[in-house]
Design an enzyme around this catalytic site. Structure first.
Site, PDB file in Angstrom:
ATOM      1  N   GLU A 151      -9.391  -9.130   3.641  1.00 12.39           N
ATOM      2  CA  GLU A 151      -9.602  -7.789   3.071  1.00 12.39           C
ATOM      3  C   GLU A 151     -11.165  -8.042   2.429  1.00 12.39           C
ATOM      4  O   GLU A 151     -11.288  -8.232   1.207  1.00 12.39           O
ATOM      5  CB  GLU A 151      -8.647  -7.104   2.400  1.00 12.39           C
ATOM      6  N   SER A 184       0.940  -1.254   0.000  1.00 12.19           N
ATOM      7  CA  SER A 184       0.069  -0.102   0.049  1.00 12.19           C
ATOM      8  C   SER A 184       0.801   1.328   0.030  1.00 12.19           C
ATOM      9  O   SER A 184       0.380   2.425  -0.412  1.00 12.19           O
ATOM     10  CB  SER A 184      -0.960   0.209   1.243  1.00 12.19           C
TER      11      SER A 184
HETATM   12  O1  KIV Z   1      -0.611  -3.362   1.322  1.00 16.67           O
HETATM   13  C1  KIV Z   1      -1.339  -3.304   2.487  1.00 16.67           C
HETATM   14  O2  KIV Z   1      -1.176  -2.435   3.469  1.00 16.67           O
HETATM   15  C2  KIV Z   1      -2.033  -4.342   2.922  1.00 16.67           C
HETATM   16  C3  KIV Z   1      -3.001  -4.210   3.931  1.00 16.67           C
HETATM   17  C4  KIV Z   1      -4.147  -3.494   3.215  1.00 16.67           C
HETATM   18  C5  KIV Z   1      -3.304  -5.475   4.455  1.00 16.67           C
HETATM   19  O3  KIV Z   1      -1.961  -5.446   2.184  1.00 16.67           O
END
Ligand code: KIV
Length: 276
Positions: free
Chosen positions: A193, A56
């Site tokens: 998720e 993310s």
């Molecule tokens: O990349 C991320 O932050 C994630 C979370 C949303 C679990 O995979």
């Protein structure tokens, strides 16, 4: 505001088996994303059990529209900063899009690089039965793996956007089968998720390993949030993310006050200057 401390039963250094033990004791697991040493240190100090160097960061810190452009080198770079800063938390690093899907051997090579070069303790990647062999190879060669099911952002283009997954009995059955396959292959925990809360409860019930929810309701064994969403740093956050702070407002106030004082000549005053 006082900081929380981890449950007394939790150890000095969180290891993968502690998460399973926490599930068995009915203790909720806390997980936050972290992308740099400063925030990792803070989240570790307040007793967050797991720090996820999530892909993310492609969105939150590099400003990309989705998570696809982030590279393995970039992920390693951030994971090294996080792993070097923590004393207690388990550090899990995402394998980015393109660095693991094609074969178990490719997943192994990327994971070895991640653990060797960053110091992270485990990897996470997306997918269910299609990556079960990958998970099996990694876990049998000493690399702990966290799974990720439900809405899997790296497949956003196939899934048709950010949508709740697992709606309807067929999709729910498929998600349960994926979760069981990951557990069977050796995954130590599974992120769920954007799945309906009753389905997340069902998956949590059938698994011995913990589930960590994000937009998956209250019945998972733990919860994860993307930290800028949790702390209110961005100008937007998803419906499922509660904002526990107002960092954006705090930074706007601080930077505006700084600009004003520099322009007026008030800063630096005598207390911030060297007389000789
Ligand atoms: O990349 C991320 O932050 C994630 C979370 C949303 C679990 O995979």
């Amino acid at each position: 505001m006082t900081s929380t401390t981890p449950p007394a039963a939790t150890p000095k250094r969180v290891r993968v088996h502690h998460l399973r033990e926490a599930k068995e004791r009915g203790e909720r697991i806390t997980m936050l994303t972290a992308y740099d040493a400063l925030t990792a240190q803070i989240f570790d100090e307040v007793g967050t059990d797991v720090l996820l160097v999530g892909d993310s960061l492609a969105n939150t810190f590099y400003g990309h529209r989705d998570t696809l452009p982030i590279t393995l080198d970039e992920m390693i770079h951030h994971a090294r900063a996080v792993a070097g800063a923590v004393h207690r938390a388990l550090v899990v690093a995402d394998l980015p899009f393109g660095s693991y899907e094609a074969s178990p051997l490719i997943a192994h090579a990327s994971s070895v690089r991640m653990l060797k070069e960053s110091g992270a303790h485990a990897v996470k990647f997306e997918g269910g039965r299609r990556v079960a062999e990958h998970v099996h190879l990694l876990t049998s060669t000493g690399i702990p793996v966290m799974g990720h099911l439900g809405f899997t952002p790296q497949s956003e283009n196939v899934l048709g956007g950010k949508r709740v997954q697992g709606r309807g009995e067929e999709a729910a059955e498929a998600l349960c089968a994926d979760a069981l396959a990951l557990q069977e292959a050796g995954a130590f925990a599974i992120v769920l998720e954007m799945v309906p809360a009753p389905l997340a409860a069902r998956v949590t019930e059938i698994l011995a390993v913990p589930t960590i929810g994000i937009g998956a309701g209250p019945h998972c064994d733990g919860q994860v949030l993307v930290w800028p969403d949790m702390a209110g740093l961005g100008d937007w956050s998803p419906r499922f993310a509660k904002r526990y702070g107002q960092l954006r407002t705090a930074l706007i106030d601080a930077a505006s006050a700084y600009n004003d004082e520099v322009r007026s000549g008030e800063f630096p005053g005598p207390e911030h200057s060297f007389a000789e």
